[in-house]
Each structure stands twice: as C-alpha cells, then as structure tokens.
Scaffold this motif. Structure first.
Motif, PDB file in Angstrom:
ATOM      1  N   HIS A  60     -37.273 -31.511 -15.494  1.00 44.72           N
ATOM      2  CA  HIS A  60     -37.113 -32.796 -14.804  1.00 44.72           C
ATOM      3  C   HIS A  60     -38.478 -33.390 -14.451  1.00 44.72           C
ATOM      4  O   HIS A  60     -38.728 -34.583 -14.693  1.00 44.72           O
ATOM      5  CB  HIS A  60     -36.280 -32.595 -13.536  1.00 44.72           C
ATOM      6  CG  HIS A  60     -36.248 -33.765 -12.623  1.00 44.72           C
ATOM      7  ND1 HIS A  60     -35.670 -34.974 -12.950  1.00 44.72           N
ATOM      8  CD2 HIS A  60     -36.747 -33.923 -11.362  1.00 44.72           C
ATOM      9  CE1 HIS A  60     -35.811 -35.827 -11.945  1.00 44.72           C
ATOM     10  NE2 HIS A  60     -36.455 -35.212 -10.976  1.00 44.72           N
ATOM     11  N   ASP A  61     -39.362 -32.565 -13.913  1.00 43.63           N
ATOM     12  CA  ASP A  61     -40.709 -33.042 -13.603  1.00 43.63           C
ATOM     13  C   ASP A  61     -41.470 -33.409 -14.877  1.00 43.63           C
ATOM     14  O   ASP A  61     -42.209 -34.397 -14.911  1.00 43.63           O
ATOM     15  CB  ASP A  61     -41.479 -31.971 -12.823  1.00 43.63           C
ATOM     16  CG  ASP A  61     -40.926 -31.761 -11.420  1.00 43.63           C
ATOM     17  OD1 ASP A  61     -40.450 -32.736 -10.823  1.00 43.63           O
ATOM     18  OD2 ASP A  61     -40.970 -30.615 -10.934  1.00 43.63           O
TER      19      ASP A  61
ATOM     20  N   ASN B  11     -40.483 -36.788 -16.127  1.00 41.25           N
ATOM     21  CA  ASN B  11     -41.139 -37.862 -15.364  1.00 41.25           C
ATOM     22  C   ASN B  11     -42.570 -38.082 -15.834  1.00 41.25           C
ATOM     23  O   ASN B  11     -43.036 -39.228 -15.936  1.00 41.25           O
ATOM     24  CB  ASN B  11     -41.124 -37.523 -13.869  1.00 41.25           C
ATOM     25  CG  ASN B  11     -39.755 -37.689 -13.249  1.00 41.25           C
ATOM     26  OD1 ASN B  11     -38.953 -38.499 -13.710  1.00 41.25           O
ATOM     27  ND2 ASN B  11     -39.471 -36.914 -12.221  1.00 41.25           N
TER      28      ASN B  11
ATOM     29  N   TYR C 192     -44.075 -41.483 -17.757  1.00 46.18           N
ATOM     30  CA  TYR C 192     -45.295 -42.157 -17.298  1.00 46.18           C
ATOM     31  C   TYR C 192     -46.268 -42.342 -18.460  1.00 46.18           C
ATOM     32  O   TYR C 192     -46.849 -43.418 -18.642  1.00 46.18           O
ATOM     33  CB  TYR C 192     -45.929 -41.330 -16.180  1.00 46.18           C
ATOM     34  CG  TYR C 192     -47.258 -41.846 -15.694  1.00 46.18           C
ATOM     35  CD1 TYR C 192     -47.328 -42.863 -14.745  1.00 46.18           C
ATOM     36  CD2 TYR C 192     -48.450 -41.309 -16.178  1.00 46.18           C
ATOM     37  CE1 TYR C 192     -48.553 -43.332 -14.290  1.00 46.18           C
ATOM     38  CE2 TYR C 192     -49.678 -41.771 -15.736  1.00 46.18           C
ATOM     39  CZ  TYR C 192     -49.727 -42.781 -14.784  1.00 46.18           C
ATOM     40  OH  TYR C 192     -50.943 -43.251 -14.355  1.00 46.18           O
TER      41      TYR C 192
ATOM     42  N   ASP D 279     -32.206 -38.908 -15.221  1.00 43.79           N
ATOM     43  CA  ASP D 279     -33.269 -38.833 -16.222  1.00 43.79           C
ATOM     44  C   ASP D 279     -32.911 -39.638 -17.468  1.00 43.79           C
ATOM     45  O   ASP D 279     -33.773 -40.289 -18.072  1.00 43.79           O
ATOM     46  CB  ASP D 279     -33.534 -37.377 -16.599  1.00 43.79           C
ATOM     47  CG  ASP D 279     -34.250 -36.607 -15.500  1.00 43.79           C
ATOM     48  OD1 ASP D 279     -34.825 -37.261 -14.611  1.00 43.79           O
ATOM     49  OD2 ASP D 279     -34.229 -35.361 -15.535  1.00 43.79           O
TER      50      ASP D 279
ATOM     51  N   ALA E  92     -33.567 -43.295 -16.705  1.00 42.99           N
ATOM     52  CA  ALA E  92     -34.991 -43.635 -16.718  1.00 42.99           C
ATOM     53  C   ALA E  92     -35.513 -43.711 -18.150  1.00 42.99           C
ATOM     54  O   ALA E  92     -36.332 -44.580 -18.483  1.00 42.99           O
ATOM     55  CB  ALA E  92     -35.775 -42.601 -15.910  1.00 42.99           C
TER      56      ALA E  92
ATOM     57  N   HIS F 110     -33.578 -42.645  -5.680  1.00 40.13           N
ATOM     58  CA  HIS F 110     -34.114 -42.800  -7.028  1.00 40.13           C
ATOM     59  C   HIS F 110     -33.146 -43.546  -7.944  1.00 40.13           C
ATOM     60  O   HIS F 110     -33.579 -44.324  -8.805  1.00 40.13           O
ATOM     61  CB  HIS F 110     -34.477 -41.436  -7.600  1.00 40.13           C
ATOM     62  CG  HIS F 110     -35.648 -40.802  -6.920  1.00 40.13           C
ATOM     63  ND1 HIS F 110     -36.932 -41.312  -7.017  1.00 40.13           N
ATOM     64  CD2 HIS F 110     -35.746 -39.717  -6.102  1.00 40.13           C
ATOM     65  CE1 HIS F 110     -37.766 -40.566  -6.314  1.00 40.13           C
ATOM     66  NE2 HIS F 110     -37.072 -39.601  -5.748  1.00 40.13           N
TER      67      HIS F 110
END
Length: 326
Positions: free
Chosen positions: A161-162, A165, A169, A208, A211, A242
C-alpha cells in the motif's frame, strides 16, 4: 513485575501502563536491563497515545541502557520504536539514523531479526515523507518482499500500500510506474479476497484502485471505486478522510467544484473524528486551495450572485482545529 507491565500494554491499557512504568522507575532497585525494558514498554505505549515527545525520551533511555549492557535484541526493538517516534515528529535524520543502526547490529540479533521487515517499511515511509521516492521505493520493495517470503499477509499488504502511494507520486514524471502499480494491485486483491470479513483489506485495496484510476485519467471510474471503498469501511475516519480526498479530486476533474467542496468538508469532519492534527492541517490547506481556485464557480453553482468586491478579497480560513486529547 516487568512481565506484568508488558501484559498491561498487550491488553491496550496504555495510560495505566505508563503510570505503572513511571512509578517503577521512581522506586528504583532495577537492573539496567530491566530499566531498559521498562523504558521500551513506556515508549511503545506513548506512541499508541500519540505522546511522541515522551516516546522519544523513553526510547532514548532504552537504547542507551540496552547498548550499554550489550542486550542486542532489546536494542533492536528500541531502535525501531525510537526511529518511529522521531519520524512522527518529522525528525527524519534522527529516524533514519535509528533504522540504519538497527541494520548495523543485525549480526548480533536473535529475536530482533524478526523486526527486519518492519524496519524496512518504516525506512521507506520516512524516505517518502522526505520526498525521496527512489529510496522510499527501494526500502518498501524490500519490506514487501521480506513479508511475502514469510507469508505475513498484513505486513506485505501494508508495505505494498505504501509502495503504491510512492509509485503514484513518481508517475507524474514517469508514466511507466502506473504499470507497476497495476501489478501490485493484483497482488493486493489476492490478499483482500483471503480476508472477506475484514473491511480494512477490501477498503484499502479499493482506495488504491481509485487513486490509480485517477492518476490514469479515468476520474469517473475512480469515483466509483472510491465510493465503494468508503461503503466497505465507513467507520474508520482515517480511511474515510482519504476516500473523500480522492472523490474531491475526481469531482474537480469532472468540473464539479460544488461536489468537490462537499467532499473536502467531509474530509475535514473525518480528520476531526480521527483526532489527527496532521490530517486536519492537510484538509484545511486543501479547503483553502479549493476556495481560492474555485470560489466563483462554487457560488455560481449554488445559485448565488457574488459581489465583485467580495470576490476581490482572499478568503481567510480558520487555523487547523485543536483539541484536548485527554
């Protein structure tokens, strides 16, 4: 007595545990190793209660005593928690030093070796917050690989998950990262399906996906996925925060500033419910940007006739909300 203190922590009685630890330290009569263990337990409890400065002080004492006594397993645990506390205070250099020190002492560990995946994960998140995405991606790749090899689903899921992200980015400059995210999403879906009764996994997976869809230029599908993510796990305010931020961006992409405003306000409410000053600050900043950029359009959509003199002025927003957490 130290074992009884650890049980208080495991039971989630963090305030009682801290008070007991403080009383034990005042009474004295403990060996340096026992004192290190007491300070470490206090550090962990303070992190749970968001007393981050207190966690740093307790963690520093635990590290000093464990290192002095050559208790490396205790030292490894203390370095992880102290680094986490420094990162929470945005003291990123100190946090990185703790995580690097953990790896330095790796040959001496026995039990503390099992913390390696968590240290890689926290290292990656710290680099992410420092806006060093390449280093963050490397550390998070190591973290998810470490957990996956050992079939620790939760660790693998949170690390990915991190990592998602970070890749999202990076996709602003390198669109190929969207392909990497797609591959990670398939693996996240596998884990989410293994835990159908736990909304965290499905909710986070759908968030996720939303996004990724938004970054891929598909705001309509992104809004659908974010709405499903919110419906799956509506009771967690951080998750709701979020979800509403993604929905806000979807609404802007679809040229609906009034809808975007509604989601930002919902995000503000979720941040307050989460009792998280950082989320409150972020929501306030996004609200300010939205009003400054889209204020005229929002007023028109609401059917009002703005006055030129009012529009000429910059809207002043209140400071981030604060509360007594006790």
């Amino acid at each position: 007595m130290v074992d009884a203190l650890a049980r208080l922590m495991e039971e989630g009685r963090f305030t009682r545990c801290i008070d007991t630890a403080d009383q034990m330290l005042r009474q004295g009569g403990w060996s340096p190793v026992q004192m290190a263990a007491i300070h470490l337990i206090s550090c962990r409890c303070r992190l749970q209660l968001q007393d981050v400065q207190g966690a740093v002080e307790a963690g520093q004492a635990a590290v000093r005593l464990a290192q002095q006594e050559g208790q490396y397993d205790l030292l490894g645990r203390a370095l992880l928690n102290l680094g986490t506390a420094h990162a929470a205070l945005q003291q990123y250099d100190q946090a990185l030093r703790c995580f690097f020190d953990y790896f330095t002492h790796m040959p001496h560990y026995q039990e503390a070796r099992r913390l390696e995946g968590a240290v890689w994960k926290h290292l990656g998140v710290t680099y992410q917050r420092r806006l060093e995405p390449e280093k963050a991606a490397y550390a998070l790749e190591e973290a998810q690989r470490w957990f996956a090899v050992r079939q620790i689903d939760h660790g693998a899921f949170t690390s990915r998950h991190d990592l998602i992200n970070v890749y999202l980015y990076m996709s602003a400059a390198d669109r190929s990262k969207l392909v990497a995210v797609r591959r990670l999403l398939f693996r996240q879906q596998e884990i989410a399906r293994r835990y159908p009764t736990e909304p965290y996994y499905t909710g986070t997976y759908l968030l996720d996906v939303s996004a990724w869809l938004l970054r891929s230029g598909r705001p309509v599908l992104a809004a659908v996925a974010a709405s499903e993510a919110l419906a799956v796990w509506p009771d967690d305010p951080v998750h709701a925060f979020h979800c509403h931020l993604v929905l806000h961006h979807c609404a802007l992409a679809r040229e609906s500033p009034r809808l975007a405003l509604g989601h930002v306000l919902a995000a503000c409410s979720a941040a307050v419910a989460a009792a998280d000053p950082q989320l409150e600050r972020l929501a306030t900043e996004i609200l300010g940007d939205l009003v400054e950029r889209e204020g005229v359009a929002i007023l028109r959509e609401l059917g009002r006739s703005p006055v030129d003199s009012v529009l000429a002025e910059k809207v002043t927003l209140p400071p981030p909300l604060r509360r007594n957490l006790q």
